[in-house]
Structures are given as C-alpha cells and as structure tokens.
Design an enzyme around this catalytic site. Structure first.
Site, mmCIF file in Angstrom:
data_model
loop_
_atom_site.group_PDB
_atom_site.id
_atom_site.type_symbol
_atom_site.label_atom_id
_atom_site.label_comp_id
_atom_site.label_asym_id
_atom_site.label_seq_id
_atom_site.Cartn_x
_atom_site.Cartn_y
_atom_site.Cartn_z
ATOM 1 N N ASN A 1 16.081 -15.159 2.883
ATOM 2 C CA ASN A 1 14.897 -14.612 2.209
ATOM 3 C C ASN A 1 14.496 -13.356 2.972
ATOM 4 O O ASN A 1 13.956 -13.444 4.069
ATOM 5 C CB ASN A 1 13.776 -15.665 2.229
ATOM 6 C CG ASN A 1 12.461 -15.114 1.720
ATOM 7 O OD1 ASN A 1 12.414 -14.043 1.107
ATOM 8 N ND2 ASN A 1 11.378 -15.848 1.964
ATOM 9 N N TRP A 2 14.788 -12.205 2.368
ATOM 10 C CA TRP A 2 14.553 -10.939 3.071
ATOM 11 C C TRP A 2 13.094 -10.501 2.973
ATOM 12 O O TRP A 2 12.734 -9.456 3.527
ATOM 13 C CB TRP A 2 15.506 -9.860 2.541
ATOM 14 C CG TRP A 2 16.956 -10.135 2.838
ATOM 15 C CD1 TRP A 2 17.464 -11.160 3.595
ATOM 16 C CD2 TRP A 2 18.097 -9.390 2.383
ATOM 17 N NE1 TRP A 2 18.832 -11.099 3.639
ATOM 18 C CE2 TRP A 2 19.258 -10.014 2.904
ATOM 19 C CE3 TRP A 2 18.255 -8.261 1.587
ATOM 20 C CZ2 TRP A 2 20.549 -9.544 2.652
ATOM 21 C CZ3 TRP A 2 19.536 -7.784 1.321
ATOM 22 C CH2 TRP A 2 20.674 -8.411 1.852
ATOM 23 N N LYS A 3 12.297 -11.245 2.238
ATOM 24 C CA LYS A 3 10.848 -10.956 2.111
ATOM 25 C C LYS A 3 10.628 -9.474 1.800
ATOM 26 O O LYS A 3 11.452 -8.856 1.130
ATOM 27 C CB LYS A 3 10.111 -11.401 3.382
ATOM 28 C CG LYS A 3 10.408 -12.841 3.765
ATOM 29 C CD LYS A 3 9.426 -13.386 4.765
ATOM 30 C CE LYS A 3 9.900 -14.747 5.249
ATOM 31 N NZ LYS A 3 8.914 -15.475 6.016
ATOM 32 N N HIS B 1 7.129 -20.258 -2.659
ATOM 33 C CA HIS B 1 7.170 -20.051 -1.200
ATOM 34 C C HIS B 1 5.745 -20.129 -0.653
ATOM 35 O O HIS B 1 4.790 -19.717 -1.306
ATOM 36 C CB HIS B 1 7.806 -18.690 -0.899
ATOM 37 C CG HIS B 1 8.119 -18.491 0.549
ATOM 38 N ND1 HIS B 1 7.156 -18.147 1.474
ATOM 39 C CD2 HIS B 1 9.282 -18.616 1.244
ATOM 40 C CE1 HIS B 1 7.723 -18.058 2.669
ATOM 41 N NE2 HIS B 1 9.005 -18.348 2.558
ATOM 42 N N GLU C 1 4.226 -18.373 1.356
ATOM 43 C CA GLU C 1 3.506 -17.085 1.381
ATOM 44 C C GLU C 1 2.941 -16.766 0.007
ATOM 45 O O GLU C 1 1.878 -16.141 -0.101
ATOM 46 C CB GLU C 1 4.442 -15.979 1.908
ATOM 47 C CG GLU C 1 4.682 -16.145 3.406
ATOM 48 C CD GLU C 1 6.011 -15.624 3.913
ATOM 49 O OE1 GLU C 1 6.693 -14.866 3.193
ATOM 50 O OE2 GLU C 1 6.386 -15.994 5.046
ATOM 51 N N GLU D 1 9.790 -26.568 3.874
ATOM 52 C CA GLU D 1 9.424 -25.548 4.857
ATOM 53 C C GLU D 1 8.032 -25.849 5.409
ATOM 54 O O GLU D 1 7.025 -25.496 4.778
ATOM 55 C CB GLU D 1 9.403 -24.167 4.206
ATOM 56 C CG GLU D 1 10.718 -23.747 3.599
ATOM 57 C CD GLU D 1 10.822 -22.232 3.530
ATOM 58 O OE1 GLU D 1 11.683 -21.685 4.219
ATOM 59 O OE2 GLU D 1 10.034 -21.607 2.814
ATOM 60 N N GLY E 1 8.186 -18.251 10.291
ATOM 61 C CA GLY E 1 7.921 -16.979 10.953
ATOM 62 C C GLY E 1 7.221 -17.111 12.287
ATOM 63 O O GLY E 1 6.768 -16.116 12.860
ATOM 64 N N SER F 1 11.849 -20.897 10.912
ATOM 65 C CA SER F 1 12.377 -20.461 12.213
ATOM 66 C C SER F 1 13.780 -20.982 12.492
ATOM 67 O O SER F 1 14.111 -21.319 13.639
ATOM 68 C CB SER F 1 11.402 -20.843 13.335
ATOM 69 O OG SER F 1 10.167 -20.155 13.173
ATOM 70 N N GLY G 1 14.392 -16.901 6.922
ATOM 71 C CA GLY G 1 13.651 -15.647 6.802
ATOM 72 C C GLY G 1 14.129 -14.642 7.832
ATOM 73 O O GLY G 1 15.147 -13.969 7.659
ATOM 74 N N GLY G 2 13.401 -14.546 8.942
ATOM 75 C CA GLY G 2 13.661 -13.516 9.953
ATOM 76 C C GLY G 2 15.119 -13.377 10.358
ATOM 77 O O GLY G 2 15.647 -12.257 10.437
HETATM 78 C C1 PEP Z 1 11.093 -18.314 5.025
HETATM 79 O O1 PEP Z 1 10.778 -17.178 4.754
HETATM 80 O O2 PEP Z 1 11.250 -19.112 4.109
HETATM 81 C C2 PEP Z 1 11.286 -18.686 6.426
HETATM 82 C C3 PEP Z 1 11.635 -19.915 6.689
HETATM 83 O O3 PEP Z 1 11.085 -17.720 7.379
HETATM 84 P P1 PEP Z 1 11.521 -17.800 8.934
HETATM 85 O O4 PEP Z 1 12.965 -18.216 8.956
HETATM 86 O O5 PEP Z 1 11.325 -16.399 9.442
HETATM 87 O O6 PEP Z 1 10.641 -18.788 9.598
#
Ligand code: PEP
Length: 252
Positions: free
Chosen positions: A10-12, A97, A99, A169, A175, A214, A235-236
């Site tokens: 997920n490049w957000k 999600h 967010e 999640e 994040g 994470s 994500g990251g």
């Molecule tokens: C996400 O965006 O769904 C996520 C899990 O982010 P991260 O891996 O950065 O915690």
C-alpha cells in the site's frame, strides 16, 4: 486447504507517477530473479494505477487501488469508481483502511457498499479491519472485530464472498513501528477465521487473512509462519523494492 499467501504493498499518498513506475519495475525485476509462490500486488496512488499496470503488464505482479466509490459514476467530485479502476488495470481494491476510517468517515456501512461494488465489477476486495489501542486495552478486541466483519459482509451469500481477502490491521501497529507479536496476530486471525466460518461456512478455510501493521523484512518470516496468517498488507516497507522483495521472499 492451502491458501496462497498474498503480499500487497500500500503505497498510500507517496511517489510521483515516475517514481511509482520505477518502483513497480524494480519489484517486477526482483521477482523475475527470485520467483515466489506468493501472489504479489502493489497499490499506487490512483494517478499512477494505469502507468504502473502498463509497467507490470508482462509481470505476475498485480495492481490495486487504495480506495474507490461504491457508485459507478455520477456527481462525486474527487472520487474514482470500481469500473474506472478496473479499466485502468487494477484487479484489487483496498476497502476500509483504518486511515479511511479515521480521516474520511469510512464506516462498516460504507465498507459494505464498497464491497458490493467491488464484487459486482470483479475486483478482488481487501477489506481492512482492526482495533485501536484503546479498544484492545479495554478488552474489546473481539467485539470490534465481530462488528467490523459482520458489518462488512452483511447481505452476501458465501459464494459471492469467494474472492474476499481480509486484512487484519491493528490500528496501533500501522505506521508506528510497533508490530503485533506473532501470538497476538495468530490469536486475532484465528478469531476472524471463526467469524468467517459463522458467516460463510467452510469457505472460511479458503479466504485469505492478511496481517498488516509495521511488517518489515526482519519480522515478516515469523508473522507469515503463523497458521492463520495468509500474507501481509505492507505500508512503509513497500516503498523500497529491496524491503518489499524481502517480505515477499519471507512468505512460505
Ligand atoms: C498499511 O498501510 O496498511 C500498513 C500496514 O502500514 P505500515 O506497514 O507502514 O504499518
């Protein structure tokens, strides 16, 4: 039955179109050198979906959108729709999600509508669920997951839900660099699998439940080794080809 792990990036709200296609090309190249049994997907910004899909046309890496409206078209300024996403080359859609829930008013009811639209248009839905730290500390983990799962899946037959993917999640792990322990992840995933069984019966054994929060190269192997963890939503760490490829390589 064996569930094929699904690793999704997920490049957000990151990367220009040029940066997105470069990252997609690097992921495709890495996978060509080290093939995997896992299914791999990247979810760029909506602007980059078509060029990233073109970049990945000869690769097994799929493309998804991070969000889409439940209506096909209309006066919905700023939105994209499932059919437009599909026409641009997306095969997956992330729905609900945390967010989106936190900043954009996403609710279990709107998740349910988006899921209907995704299934109608043949996009593979990745429905995100997960508790906040306050909810976990208050002993409400199971209540929250049950509300989210039942709310998302209300009104569908088991057969309709065959393509479903769930991403568990925990909000406190997204994040933050704080990852769920393997025991916490497995406990939540097994609970979600039980909820799925109550809704779709034996099909619950075929529905993939990803972990997200994470996930990094150094924790992916242990998380992905849990019996009910069927992949990761990243994500990251998906923004660097080497890290994302290391997570893909950790999938059994
Ligand atoms: C996400 O965006 O769904 C996520 C899990 O982010 P991260 O891996 O950065 O915690």
């Amino acid at each position: 039955m064996a569930r094929r792990p699904l690793i999704a990036g997920n490049w957000k709200l990151h990367l220009t179109v040029a940066e997105s296609t470069a990252l997609a090309a690097a992921v495709a190249q890495g996978l060509a050198q080290s093939p995997t049994a896992a299914e791999v997907v990247v979810c760029p910004t909506a602007l980059a979906v078509a060029p990233v899909a073109a970049t990945l046309a000869q690769s097994p890496v799929g493309v998804g959108v991070q969000h889409a409206h439940w209506e096909d078209k209309g006066a919905f300024t700023g939105e994209i729709s499932m059919p437009l996403a599909k026409a641009a080359g997306a095969r997956f859609v992330i729905i609900g999600h945390s967010e989106r829930r936190q900043y954009f008013g996403e609710s279990d009811a709107t998740v349910n509508k988006r899921l209907a639209a995704a299934l109608k248009h043949g996009l593979t839905p990745i429905v995100c669920i997960g508790e906040t730290l306050e909810e976990r500390q208050a002993g409400r983990l199971q209540e929250v997951l049950e509300r989210q799962v039942r709310g998302a899946l209300a009104g569908f037959t088991a057969e309709q839900l065959r393509p479903l993917v769930i991403a568990y999640e925990p909000v406190w792990a997204i994040g933050t660099g704080v990852v769920a322990t393997t025991a916490q992840a497995q406990e939540a995933h097994a609970f979600v699998r039980g909820l799925l069984r109550a809704v779709v019966g034996d099909l619950a054994d075929e529905i993939r439940i990803q972990y997200g929060g994470s996930v990094k190269p150094d924790n992916a192997r242990d998380l992905l080794a849990q019996p009910d963890v069927d992949g990761a939503l990243v994500g990251g760490a998906s923004l660097k080809a080497a890290d994302f490829l290391a997570i893909v390589a950790a999938a059994r």
